[in-house]
Motif scaffolding. Sequence first.
Motif, PDB file in Angstrom:
ATOM      1  N   ASP A 108      42.256  45.601  31.305  1.00 51.84           N
ATOM      2  CA  ASP A 108      41.021  46.367  31.509  1.00 51.84           C
ATOM      3  C   ASP A 108      39.778  45.524  31.260  1.00 51.84           C
ATOM      4  O   ASP A 108      38.739  45.721  31.900  1.00 51.84           O
ATOM      5  CB  ASP A 108      40.988  47.584  30.582  1.00 51.84           C
ATOM      6  CG  ASP A 108      42.026  48.633  30.958  1.00 51.84           C
ATOM      7  OD1 ASP A 108      42.613  48.519  32.050  1.00 51.84           O
ATOM      8  OD2 ASP A 108      42.236  49.555  30.153  1.00 51.84           O
ATOM      9  N   ASN A 109      39.882  44.577  30.317  1.00 48.63           N
ATOM     10  CA  ASN A 109      38.697  43.813  29.909  1.00 48.63           C
ATOM     11  C   ASN A 109      38.635  42.415  30.511  1.00 48.63           C
ATOM     12  O   ASN A 109      37.872  41.567  30.044  1.00 48.63           O
ATOM     13  CB  ASN A 109      38.640  43.712  28.382  1.00 48.63           C
ATOM     14  CG  ASN A 109      39.856  43.006  27.806  1.00 48.63           C
ATOM     15  OD1 ASN A 109      40.820  42.759  28.537  1.00 48.63           O
ATOM     16  ND2 ASN A 109      39.814  42.687  26.525  1.00 48.63           N
ATOM     17  N   ALA A 110      39.434  42.150  31.542  1.00 52.30           N
ATOM     18  CA  ALA A 110      39.365  40.839  32.196  1.00 52.30           C
ATOM     19  C   ALA A 110      37.999  40.643  32.849  1.00 52.30           C
ATOM     20  O   ALA A 110      37.348  41.609  33.265  1.00 52.30           O
ATOM     21  CB  ALA A 110      40.465  40.729  33.251  1.00 52.30           C
ATOM     22  N   ASP A 111      37.551  39.393  32.913  1.00 50.13           N
ATOM     23  CA  ASP A 111      36.290  39.111  33.610  1.00 50.13           C
ATOM     24  C   ASP A 111      36.365  39.597  35.045  1.00 50.13           C
ATOM     25  O   ASP A 111      35.414  40.153  35.584  1.00 50.13           O
ATOM     26  CB  ASP A 111      35.994  37.613  33.594  1.00 50.13           C
ATOM     27  CG  ASP A 111      35.569  37.105  32.235  1.00 50.13           C
ATOM     28  OD1 ASP A 111      35.393  37.930  31.316  1.00 50.13           O
ATOM     29  OD2 ASP A 111      35.410  35.881  32.082  1.00 50.13           O
ATOM     30  N   TYR A 112      37.492  39.347  35.657  1.00 52.53           N
ATOM     31  CA  TYR A 112      37.773  39.899  36.981  1.00 52.53           C
ATOM     32  C   TYR A 112      39.272  39.823  37.242  1.00 52.53           C
ATOM     33  O   TYR A 112      40.003  39.074  36.577  1.00 52.53           O
ATOM     34  CB  TYR A 112      36.985  39.198  38.089  1.00 52.53           C
ATOM     35  CG  TYR A 112      37.203  37.715  38.246  1.00 52.53           C
ATOM     36  CD1 TYR A 112      38.347  37.198  38.849  1.00 52.53           C
ATOM     37  CD2 TYR A 112      36.229  36.801  37.822  1.00 52.53           C
ATOM     38  CE1 TYR A 112      38.534  35.834  39.020  1.00 52.53           C
ATOM     39  CE2 TYR A 112      36.405  35.438  37.966  1.00 52.53           C
ATOM     40  CZ  TYR A 112      37.562  34.956  38.572  1.00 52.53           C
ATOM     41  OH  TYR A 112      37.751  33.600  38.728  1.00 52.53           O
ATOM     42  N   ALA A 113      39.722  40.620  38.208  1.00 48.85           N
ATOM     43  CA  ALA A 113      41.120  40.646  38.645  1.00 48.85           C
ATOM     44  C   ALA A 113      41.148  40.212  40.107  1.00 48.85           C
ATOM     45  O   ALA A 113      40.414  40.758  40.931  1.00 48.85           O
ATOM     46  CB  ALA A 113      41.695  42.045  38.494  1.00 48.85           C
ATOM     47  N   TYR A 114      41.991  39.244  40.430  1.00 46.96           N
ATOM     48  CA  TYR A 114      41.921  38.585  41.739  1.00 46.96           C
ATOM     49  C   TYR A 114      43.233  38.730  42.502  1.00 46.96           C
ATOM     50  O   TYR A 114      44.306  38.434  41.976  1.00 46.96           O
ATOM     51  CB  TYR A 114      41.609  37.105  41.537  1.00 46.96           C
ATOM     52  CG  TYR A 114      41.375  36.317  42.804  1.00 46.96           C
ATOM     53  CD1 TYR A 114      40.082  35.958  43.196  1.00 46.96           C
ATOM     54  CD2 TYR A 114      42.429  35.902  43.603  1.00 46.96           C
ATOM     55  CE1 TYR A 114      39.857  35.229  44.354  1.00 46.96           C
ATOM     56  CE2 TYR A 114      42.225  35.181  44.773  1.00 46.96           C
ATOM     57  CZ  TYR A 114      40.928  34.841  45.133  1.00 46.96           C
ATOM     58  OH  TYR A 114      40.707  34.120  46.287  1.00 46.96           O
TER      59      TYR A 114
END
Length: 358
Positions: A136-142
């Motif tokens: 949930d707290n990742a900088d972004y999901a790619y």
Amino acid sequence: MRKINFSAGPSTLPLELLQKAQDELLNYQNKGFSIMEISHRTKIFEEVHFGAMNNAKKLYGLNDDYEVLFLQGGASLQFAMIPMNLSLDGVCEYANTGVWTKKAIKEAQILGANVKVVASSEEDKFDHIPSVEFSDNADYAYICSNNTIYGTQYPSYPKTKAPLIVDASSDFFSKKVDFSNIAVFYGGVQKNAGISGLSCVFMRKDMLERSKTKNIPSMLKYAVHSENDSLFNTPPTFAIYMFALEMQWLLDQGGLEAINAKNEQKAKTLYECIDQSGGFYKAHAKEGSRSLMNVSFNVAKNADLEPVFVKEAEEVGMIGLKGHRLLGGIRASIYNAISLEQVQTLCEFMKDFQKKYS
């Protein structure tokens, strides 16, 4: 006589758009000059430029929460621009589904981003889309939505609280997309929406706020391109003109829902031909992960027949069927501009080839 072009990209274009570009090449809208010759600062070109942006947003049903950026360097430059502009002090999470995500991961690592691969199908030769859960707290999901080489495609995107970034280069403008958790949606346009030389990036505006804080070169900064309406430097004007023609063509076809219905029928026809061959042909991708855009398959009976297949297909007017060097085999890219009739022509050839060599 025009060939049936199954190339993975640059790929076939709608014939009527090539004819329109040909008609206007020397005399754009009877104005006495080519669109390639005029300044990108003129009102005439700006009408093309901003009209293309507006129609691109219209096709995906996007509101003012998103901006459209026209950039150069292909989708590959975005592999570096994304971590440069959008990484913070946390982790950047990636799902690895093939060559293009591997390259994106490598670029982020070169830049020193804290990269974590949270899912991969590499052990199975990327024959499926793996189950993935992002923090949930990742900088972004790619993710990469469709893999041209292995013929896999996300049937639906992961639901994330972290900003979702989607490399959609090879299924760009082929279907409607749920943007509810998408922060960045991008691709090179040379497969489904134009010619090489242009990348289109849909970016949620809160991501631009991240970019503004970064001390990076101006040409690599999303915020700079946004502030200058993608006219910070001379853009690829002819590529934008062709993109504009494609956007209008897609609208004239009935939009992305209508295009997707045609794409589903084409893919169904080709996969049925493979699956009903009694094992003569075998698709690389597992069911549930199969791409509607790139169908990679083998002559399972005898791999030595694959170059013969490609050669004989060329002799009857079908090109671009040789598989990628990393996977081999055969690949038919059936993008928006490929018709159902052309796919049926390929299937008839496949059946005849099977009878000949069984």
